[in-house]
Design an enzyme around this catalytic site. Structure first.
Site, PDB file in Angstrom:
ATOM      1  N   GLY A   9      -1.509  -0.510  21.414  1.00  0.00           N
ATOM      2  CA  GLY A   9      -2.431  -0.672  20.296  1.00  0.00           C
ATOM      3  C   GLY A   9      -2.121  -1.966  19.560  1.00  0.00           C
ATOM      4  N   ALA A  10      -2.679  -2.111  18.369  1.00  0.00           N
ATOM      5  CA  ALA A  10      -2.501  -3.359  17.623  1.00  0.00           C
ATOM      6  C   ALA A  10      -1.049  -3.602  17.251  1.00  0.00           C
ATOM      7  CB  ALA A  10      -3.377  -3.329  16.367  1.00  0.00           C
ATOM      8  N   ARG A  30      -0.883   3.228  28.539  1.00  0.00           N
ATOM      9  CA  ARG A  30      -1.107   4.484  29.264  1.00  0.00           C
ATOM     10  C   ARG A  30      -2.311   4.391  30.202  1.00  0.00           C
ATOM     11  NH1 ARG A  30       0.654   9.501  28.532  1.00  0.00           N
ATOM     12  NH2 ARG A  30       1.547   9.008  26.474  1.00  0.00           N
ATOM     13  N   TYR A  47      -7.810  -4.057  20.546  1.00  0.00           N
ATOM     14  CA  TYR A  47      -7.055  -3.662  19.362  1.00  0.00           C
ATOM     15  C   TYR A  47      -6.514  -4.831  18.533  1.00  0.00           C
ATOM     16  CZ  TYR A  47      -7.081   1.036  21.379  1.00  0.00           C
ATOM     17  OH  TYR A  47      -7.475   2.242  21.896  1.00  0.00           O
ATOM     18  N   ALA A 146      -0.424  -5.842  11.608  1.00  0.00           N
ATOM     19  CA  ALA A 146      -0.168  -6.280  12.976  1.00  0.00           C
ATOM     20  C   ALA A 146      -0.605  -7.728  13.202  1.00  0.00           C
ATOM     21  CB  ALA A 146      -0.878  -5.348  13.957  1.00  0.00           C
ATOM     22  N   LYS A 197       1.840   6.504   1.396  1.00  0.00           N
ATOM     23  CA  LYS A 197       1.149   5.267   0.992  1.00  0.00           C
ATOM     24  C   LYS A 197      -0.251   5.187   1.597  1.00  0.00           C
ATOM     25  CE  LYS A 197       1.715   2.904   5.055  1.00  0.00           C
ATOM     26  NZ  LYS A 197       0.802   2.008   5.799  1.00  0.00           N
ATOM     27  N   ASP A 250       5.382  -1.192   1.179  1.00  0.00           N
ATOM     28  CA  ASP A 250       4.301  -0.739   2.057  1.00  0.00           C
ATOM     29  C   ASP A 250       3.107  -0.239   1.247  1.00  0.00           C
ATOM     30  OD1 ASP A 250       3.221  -0.427   4.555  1.00  0.00           O
ATOM     31  OD2 ASP A 250       4.561   1.179   5.202  1.00  0.00           O
ATOM     32  N   ARG A 261      -6.757  -0.324   6.897  1.00  0.00           N
ATOM     33  CA  ARG A 261      -7.813   0.602   7.299  1.00  0.00           C
ATOM     34  C   ARG A 261      -7.996   1.716   6.261  1.00  0.00           C
ATOM     35  NH1 ARG A 261      -5.050  -0.365  12.177  1.00  0.00           N
ATOM     36  NH2 ARG A 261      -3.926   1.613  12.068  1.00  0.00           N
TER      37      ARG A 261
END
EC number: 1.1.1.94
Length: 339
Positions: A9-10, A30, A47, A146, A197, A250, A261
């Site tokens: 992923g990212a 995967r 991603y 990321a 968070k 964070d 997101r």
């Protein structure tokens, strides 16, 4: 050092490419289709569009290379899977003899098909205790988008584990010119911070989407931090962890950064979109949506007051509107700030 990152992923991709010039790094996907795309494009267009995958970064995975074969001979295993896959991944790695770290943040959905299952979802260190108690493992957490890590922009992270060997391995692997990695033995605090968070970021996105102002945003983040600390200490964490990178750091990033997101979910709910519409528009997982209920459930079981998190759950589950959330919080009875 030989490092394998399980999950393309990212965040897994960003972390893998960020240290591929200093270590022998393998990025494992995967899906055979995703692996083929990564090899053909030398970029993770799905991603993490933009950054190119360095030539020295090794790619593997798919049905032809199962996890058991992929991890053979590695010095460090990094789980970059969604939280929903943490249990099965830890089970696959339960006999690993080298340090293991995970990147996911949040609570899994409640598991009902195991003996004596708790009625609420667990964080990854709690899942670890159930399925792989002998594994030497920890979490790599902290304020980190990321895309910025992939671009080589300065970032600071926390390697949290009760194992000094795991902390040392993570620092050795990822501390470098663009990544600063701090060690911490408070894995509970790091995980609670990483989970809560995301819920608070939804609330802050809602605040900004409703144009409530910077005063409101500052108050929300500060009182949200108090909720995070309250839950963490009750679960066995140290209070000071929440003033560090995996807590306040964070929280500030996820609550205010445009790449967040979870923040985007709050912004879109403020615009009048449904939760389903907000999730669909993201194209990626927003963990706060899925773990908010568990955060509140665990707080209630501990008899803790978490009004911001409670309000987010009320909103996500459709019992109040975006504007009603403001009234829920502002019309509460006055109380001492330190309570």
């Amino acid at each position: 050092m030989k490092i394998i990152v399980l999950g393309a992923g990212a965040w897994g991709t960003a972390l893998a490419l960020s240290v591929s010039d200093r270590h022998q790094v393998t990025l494992w996907a995967r899906s055979a289709e995703q692996l083929a795309a990564l090899r053909a494009d030398r970029s993770n267009l799905r991603y993490l569009p933009g950054p190119a995958l360095p030539a020295e970064l090794r790619l593997s995975g798919g049905p032809s290379e199962p996890i058991a074969e992929a991890i053979a001979g590695q010095d460090l295993i990094v789980m970059a899977t969604p939280l929903s896959a943490a249990r099965s991944m830890l089970h696959s790695l339960r006999d690993a003899t080298v340090p293991v770290a995970w990147l996911s943040k949040g609570f899994e959905a409640p598991v009902s098909n195991i003996p004596n299952a708790r009625p609420f979802g667990l964080m990854v260190h709690e899942i670890l205790a159930q399925v792989a108690p002998n594994l030497r493992a920890g979490v790599l957490s902290g304020p980190s988008f990321a895309l910025e890590v992939a671009r080589g922009q300065p970032t600071a992270l926390v390697a949290a584990s009760d194992s000094a060997e795991v902390r040392d391995a993570l620092v050795s692997a990822f501390h470098g010119p663009n990544l600063r990695v701090y060690a911490n033995d408070d894995i509970i605090g790091a995980e609670v911070g990483g989970a809560v968070k995301n819920v608070l970021a939804i609330a802050t996105g809602l605040c900004d989407g409703l144009h409530l102002g910077l005063n409101a945003r500052a108050a929300l983040i500060t009182r949200g931090l108090a909720e995070m600390m309250r839950l963490g200490v009750a679960l066995g964490a140290r209070a000071e962890t929440f003033t560090g990178l995996s807590g306040l750091g964070d929280l500030v990033l996820t609550a205010t950064g445009d790449l967040s997101r979870n923040r985007k979910v709050g912004l879109q709910l403020a615009e009048g979109k449904t939760l389903a519409q907000a999730i669909e528009s993201l194209g990626h997982v927003a963990e706060g949506v899925y773990c908010a209920h568990t955060v509140v459930q665990r707080a209630r079981l501990l008899d803790l007051d978490m009004p911001i998190s409670e309000a987010v759950v009320e909103l996500l589950e459709g019992r109040v509107s975006a504007h009603d959330v403001v009234s829920l919080l502002m019309e509460r009875e006055p109380k001492n700030e330190m309570v």
